[in-house]
Design a protein around this motif. Structure first.
Motif, PDB file in Angstrom:
ATOM      1  N   PHE A 151       0.815  -1.208   0.000  1.00  0.00           N
ATOM      2  CA  PHE A 151       0.000   0.000   0.000  1.00  0.00           C
ATOM      3  C   PHE A 151       0.850   1.260   0.000  1.00  0.00           C
ATOM      4  CE2 PHE A 151      -4.658   0.176   0.431  1.00  0.00           C
ATOM      5  CZ  PHE A 151      -4.946  -1.138   0.118  1.00  0.00           C
ATOM      6  N   ILE A 152       1.877   1.297   0.837  1.00  0.00           N
ATOM      7  CA  ILE A 152       2.732   2.486   0.899  1.00  0.00           C
ATOM      8  C   ILE A 152       3.415   2.728  -0.442  1.00  0.00           C
ATOM      9  CG2 ILE A 152       4.858   3.400   1.909  1.00  0.00           C
ATOM     10  CD1 ILE A 152       3.972   2.319   4.580  1.00  0.00           C
ATOM     11  N   ASN A 153       3.819   1.648  -1.089  1.00  0.00           N
ATOM     12  CA  ASN A 153       4.443   1.783  -2.410  1.00  0.00           C
ATOM     13  C   ASN A 153       3.456   2.376  -3.399  1.00  0.00           C
ATOM     14  OD1 ASN A 153       6.561   1.203  -4.447  1.00  0.00           O
ATOM     15  ND2 ASN A 153       5.030  -0.219  -5.229  1.00  0.00           N
ATOM     16  N   ASN A 154       2.205   1.916  -3.349  1.00  0.00           N
ATOM     17  CA  ASN A 154       1.186   2.434  -4.263  1.00  0.00           C
ATOM     18  C   ASN A 154       0.776   3.859  -3.909  1.00  0.00           C
ATOM     19  OD1 ASN A 154       1.016   0.199  -5.908  1.00  0.00           O
ATOM     20  ND2 ASN A 154      -0.576  -0.776  -4.694  1.00  0.00           N
ATOM     21  N   ILE A 193     -11.858   6.490  -9.978  1.00  0.00           N
ATOM     22  CA  ILE A 193     -12.030   5.353  -9.075  1.00  0.00           C
ATOM     23  C   ILE A 193     -11.549   4.067  -9.742  1.00  0.00           C
ATOM     24  CG2 ILE A 193     -13.781   3.846  -8.040  1.00  0.00           C
ATOM     25  CD1 ILE A 193     -15.314   6.339  -7.223  1.00  0.00           C
ATOM     26  N   LYS A 194     -11.850   3.934 -11.016  1.00  0.00           N
ATOM     27  CA  LYS A 194     -11.406   2.762 -11.764  1.00  0.00           C
ATOM     28  C   LYS A 194      -9.887   2.673 -11.753  1.00  0.00           C
ATOM     29  CE  LYS A 194     -11.952   0.438 -16.235  1.00  0.00           C
ATOM     30  NZ  LYS A 194     -12.543   0.512 -17.590  1.00  0.00           N
ATOM     31  N   GLY A 195      -9.226   3.824 -11.898  1.00  0.00           N
ATOM     32  CA  GLY A 195      -7.764   3.856 -11.863  1.00  0.00           C
ATOM     33  C   GLY A 195      -7.233   3.474 -10.492  1.00  0.00           C
ATOM     34  N   LEU A 196      -7.918   3.935  -9.427  1.00  0.00           N
ATOM     35  CA  LEU A 196      -7.518   3.597  -8.057  1.00  0.00           C
ATOM     36  C   LEU A 196      -7.624   2.099  -7.808  1.00  0.00           C
ATOM     37  CD1 LEU A 196      -9.052   6.179  -5.544  1.00  0.00           C
ATOM     38  CD2 LEU A 196      -6.633   5.706  -5.953  1.00  0.00           C
ATOM     39  N   LYS A 199      -4.746   0.306  -9.378  1.00  0.00           N
ATOM     40  CA  LYS A 199      -3.474   0.496  -8.673  1.00  0.00           C
ATOM     41  C   LYS A 199      -3.388  -0.336  -7.391  1.00  0.00           C
ATOM     42  CE  LYS A 199      -2.025   5.057 -10.310  1.00  0.00           C
ATOM     43  NZ  LYS A 199      -1.643   6.433  -9.927  1.00  0.00           N
ATOM     44  N   PHE A 200      -4.520  -0.421  -6.689  1.00  0.00           N
ATOM     45  CA  PHE A 200      -4.517  -1.151  -5.427  1.00  0.00           C
ATOM     46  C   PHE A 200      -4.911  -2.618  -5.562  1.00  0.00           C
ATOM     47  CE2 PHE A 200      -4.924   3.222  -3.725  1.00  0.00           C
ATOM     48  CZ  PHE A 200      -3.881   3.190  -2.812  1.00  0.00           C
ATOM     49  N   GLY A 201      -5.247  -3.047  -6.751  1.00  0.00           N
ATOM     50  CA  GLY A 201      -5.621  -4.438  -6.968  1.00  0.00           C
ATOM     51  C   GLY A 201      -6.899  -4.827  -6.262  1.00  0.00           C
ATOM     52  N   CYS A 202      -7.850  -3.889  -6.192  1.00  0.00           N
ATOM     53  CA  CYS A 202      -9.132  -4.138  -5.515  1.00  0.00           C
ATOM     54  C   CYS A 202     -10.277  -4.095  -6.521  1.00  0.00           C
ATOM     55  CB  CYS A 202      -9.370  -3.094  -4.427  1.00  0.00           C
ATOM     56  SG  CYS A 202      -8.139  -3.138  -3.079  1.00  0.00           S
ATOM     57  N   SER A 203     -11.415  -4.661  -6.111  1.00  0.00           N
ATOM     58  CA  SER A 203     -12.576  -4.649  -6.996  1.00  0.00           C
ATOM     59  C   SER A 203     -13.618  -3.623  -6.556  1.00  0.00           C
ATOM     60  CB  SER A 203     -13.227  -6.038  -7.033  1.00  0.00           C
ATOM     61  OG  SER A 203     -13.617  -6.446  -5.729  1.00  0.00           O
ATOM     62  N   ARG A 204     -13.517  -3.147  -5.305  1.00  0.00           N
ATOM     63  CA  ARG A 204     -14.455  -2.143  -4.787  1.00  0.00           C
ATOM     64  C   ARG A 204     -13.706  -1.109  -3.962  1.00  0.00           C
ATOM     65  NH1 ARG A 204     -18.698  -4.975  -1.256  1.00  0.00           N
ATOM     66  NH2 ARG A 204     -16.797  -5.918  -0.453  1.00  0.00           N
ATOM     67  N   THR A 205     -14.224   0.110  -3.939  1.00  0.00           N
ATOM     68  CA  THR A 205     -13.579   1.154  -3.136  1.00  0.00           C
ATOM     69  C   THR A 205     -13.638   0.815  -1.644  1.00  0.00           C
ATOM     70  OG1 THR A 205     -15.674   2.391  -3.085  1.00  0.00           O
ATOM     71  CG2 THR A 205     -14.062   2.992  -4.791  1.00  0.00           C
ATOM     72  N   LYS A 206     -14.660   0.056  -1.229  1.00  0.00           N
ATOM     73  CA  LYS A 206     -14.794  -0.337   0.167  1.00  0.00           C
ATOM     74  C   LYS A 206     -13.571  -1.125   0.622  1.00  0.00           C
ATOM     75  CE  LYS A 206     -17.860  -2.803   3.355  1.00  0.00           C
ATOM     76  NZ  LYS A 206     -19.089  -3.611   3.498  1.00  0.00           N
ATOM     77  N   GLU A 207     -13.001  -1.934  -0.266  1.00  0.00           N
ATOM     78  CA  GLU A 207     -11.819  -2.729   0.068  1.00  0.00           C
ATOM     79  C   GLU A 207     -10.622  -1.823   0.341  1.00  0.00           C
ATOM     80  OE1 GLU A 207     -11.034  -5.724  -2.884  1.00  0.00           O
ATOM     81  OE2 GLU A 207     -13.158  -6.163  -3.126  1.00  0.00           O
ATOM     82  N   ILE A 208     -10.480  -0.774  -0.462  1.00  0.00           N
ATOM     83  CA  ILE A 208      -9.378   0.173  -0.274  1.00  0.00           C
ATOM     84  C   ILE A 208      -9.521   0.866   1.076  1.00  0.00           C
ATOM     85  CG2 ILE A 208      -8.296   2.293  -1.128  1.00  0.00           C
ATOM     86  CD1 ILE A 208      -9.145   1.498  -3.935  1.00  0.00           C
TER      87      ILE A 208
END
Length: 221
Positions: A151-154, A193-196, A199-208
């Motif tokens: 996460f810190i790297n991203n 949001i799609k770009g985020l 980058k974080f390898g997630c499928s939903r913003t809730k996961e981030i």
């Protein structure tokens, strides 16, 4: 000869342990205490190979507090917990003091003696439950460490706009609210949001949001 200190507030159990240990040709009890405070004082003046430590004495965690004080003063002291508590939380808390072993009361006398001898020989006989609990926590911490580094790297690669977007997501804002707050179109927010997510390898913003909160890095946003 394995020298042992015993800490337990139950007089009868303490006496039984003393009798059991002193009956062995390779062990002897060199001191005993009925509280955490007393074993800390005793350990300062009486050297021993092992300290058999109960956890609940004058309070629920007296043995853990005593173990920390003893290890701080003498990191080489070997502490072996002998307790009625067998919850995962207590096992982790107790083993976190640097103890070499953890025995649950009620086991056979032969098992207690075997644990003492193994600990004195530098080969602690951690029971399966204790081993599994400690290993699960170790693996959890390793996963958390990898996640934190990932996460810190991203985070370091996020644009100012993306950081602001994460900040708003952490506040619980919805897409329309974010668009209104930033004076942009909803489609623009959805694209960011799609770009985020990528980058974080997630499928939903809730996961981030949940990962950032779990890792305790909300201050970075």
């Amino acid at each position: 000869m394995i020298s042992i200190l015993i800490a337990d507030d139950f007089d009868l159990l303490r006496e039984d342990l003393k009798e059991l240990i002193n009956a062995q040709p390779d062990m002897r009890v060199v001191g005993e205490a009925a509280s955490g405070a007393a074993i800390v004082e005793l350990a300062r003046s009486v050297k021993s190979d092992i300290i058999l430590m109960d956890i609940e004495m004058e309070n629920m965690s007296a043995g853990v507090t005593a173990a920390e004080a003893i290890r701080d003063a003498d990191p080489g002291r070997m502490i072996l917990y002998l307790t009625a508590h067998d919850t995962e939380k207590m096992i982790l808390t107790a083993m976190g003091t640097g103890a070499v072993d953890y025995i649950v009361k009620g086991c056979l006398d032969e098992e207690v003696l075997a644990h003492i001898r193994a600990a004195a020989a530098g080969r602690p006989l951690l029971d399966a439950k204790v081993q599994n609990t400690v290993m699960q926590e170790y693996n959890r911490l390793r996963r958390s460490e990898r996640s934190l580094l990932f996460f810190i790297n991203n985070v370091s690669q996020l644009t100012a706009a993306e950081r602001e977007l994460v900040h708003l997501l952490l506040q619980g804002k919805k897409v329309k609210e974010i668009a209104a707050a930033r004076c942009v179109e909803v489609v623009t927010v959805k694209t960011q949001i799609k770009g985020l997510l990528h980058k974080f390898g997630c499928s939903r913003t809730k996961e981030i949001v949940e990962m950032i909160q779990q890792l305790g890095i909300t201050h970075l946003f």
